[in-house]
Design a protein around this motif. Structure first.
Motif, PDB file in Angstrom:
ATOM      1  N   CYS A  89      16.659  22.745  57.824  1.00 33.64           N
ATOM      2  CA  CYS A  89      17.964  23.064  58.413  1.00 33.64           C
ATOM      3  C   CYS A  89      19.072  23.073  57.369  1.00 33.64           C
ATOM      4  O   CYS A  89      20.160  23.561  57.632  1.00 33.64           O
ATOM      5  CB  CYS A  89      18.310  22.084  59.525  1.00 33.64           C
ATOM      6  N   GLN A 149      21.718  19.949  61.538  1.00 32.37           N
ATOM      7  CA  GLN A 149      20.627  20.515  62.329  1.00 32.37           C
ATOM      8  C   GLN A 149      21.166  21.383  63.468  1.00 32.37           C
ATOM      9  O   GLN A 149      20.684  22.487  63.696  1.00 32.37           O
ATOM     10  CB  GLN A 149      19.732  19.401  62.876  1.00 32.37           C
ATOM     11  N   VAL A 150      22.192  20.901  64.152  1.00 37.00           N
ATOM     12  CA  VAL A 150      22.785  21.669  65.254  1.00 37.00           C
ATOM     13  C   VAL A 150      23.453  22.938  64.731  1.00 37.00           C
ATOM     14  O   VAL A 150      23.296  24.019  65.312  1.00 37.00           O
ATOM     15  CB  VAL A 150      23.800  20.796  66.038  1.00 37.00           C
ATOM     16  N   ASP A 192      25.519  28.529  57.902  1.00 38.74           N
ATOM     17  CA  ASP A 192      25.030  28.109  56.589  1.00 38.74           C
ATOM     18  C   ASP A 192      25.671  26.772  56.237  1.00 38.74           C
ATOM     19  O   ASP A 192      26.895  26.660  56.180  1.00 38.74           O
ATOM     20  CB  ASP A 192      25.379  29.167  55.542  1.00 38.74           C
ATOM     21  N   THR A 216      22.844  24.661  61.982  1.00 36.86           N
ATOM     22  CA  THR A 216      21.906  25.668  61.487  1.00 36.86           C
ATOM     23  C   THR A 216      21.143  26.334  62.629  1.00 36.86           C
ATOM     24  O   THR A 216      20.748  27.483  62.497  1.00 36.86           O
ATOM     25  CB  THR A 216      20.930  25.091  60.446  1.00 36.86           C
ATOM     26  N   GLN A 217      20.971  25.638  63.736  1.00 36.14           N
ATOM     27  CA  GLN A 217      20.363  26.264  64.913  1.00 36.14           C
ATOM     28  C   GLN A 217      21.278  27.354  65.465  1.00 36.14           C
ATOM     29  O   GLN A 217      20.822  28.255  66.147  1.00 36.14           O
ATOM     30  CB  GLN A 217      20.061  25.217  65.985  1.00 36.14           C
ATOM     31  N   SER A 218      22.565  27.258  65.139  1.00 35.91           N
ATOM     32  CA  SER A 218      23.541  28.271  65.548  1.00 35.91           C
ATOM     33  C   SER A 218      23.790  29.275  64.430  1.00 35.91           C
ATOM     34  O   SER A 218      24.817  29.951  64.419  1.00 35.91           O
ATOM     35  CB  SER A 218      24.861  27.598  65.939  1.00 35.91           C
ATOM     36  N   CYS A 219      22.878  29.333  63.468  1.00 35.54           N
ATOM     37  CA  CYS A 219      22.935  30.279  62.344  1.00 35.54           C
ATOM     38  C   CYS A 219      24.143  30.077  61.434  1.00 35.54           C
ATOM     39  O   CYS A 219      24.709  31.037  60.909  1.00 35.54           O
ATOM     40  CB  CYS A 219      22.892  31.715  62.858  1.00 35.54           C
TER      41      CYS A 219
END
Length: 87
Positions: free
Chosen positions: A54, A27-28, A35, A30-33
């Protein structure tokens, strides 16, 4: 940087702690883009992780991870394992 490949198993002797840690990490990331791809041999874990927005990619590995590694991981990927068993 390539993808982050998270190799994790859950249930039985392994418990769910590994899966919960890796899910939170995904989750963390994917919040930072980044993959993220989950690779597991545990069908129940694949079912839990797959619907998460996510984690767009979940792979149910048909073989133990070392044998499956070459079919999933690319040269620029980073692999994270969180499991009691490294098969």
């Amino acid at each position: 940087m390539g993808r982050i490949i998270i190799r994790c198993e859950a249930g039985g002797v392994a418990g769910l702690g590994h899966a919960m840690r890796m899910r939170a990490l995904a989750q963390v990331l994917t919040q930072s883009c980044v993959d993220v791809v989950f690779v597991t041999m545990t069908p129940a874990l694949a079912a839990v992780v797959a619907p998460l927005p996510c984690v767009p990619h979940t792979v149910l590995a048909p073989l133990p991870f070392p044998q499956y590694l070459g079919t999933v991981v690319h040269a620029d990927d980073i692999v994270i394992t969180d499991t009691k068993e490294y098969t």
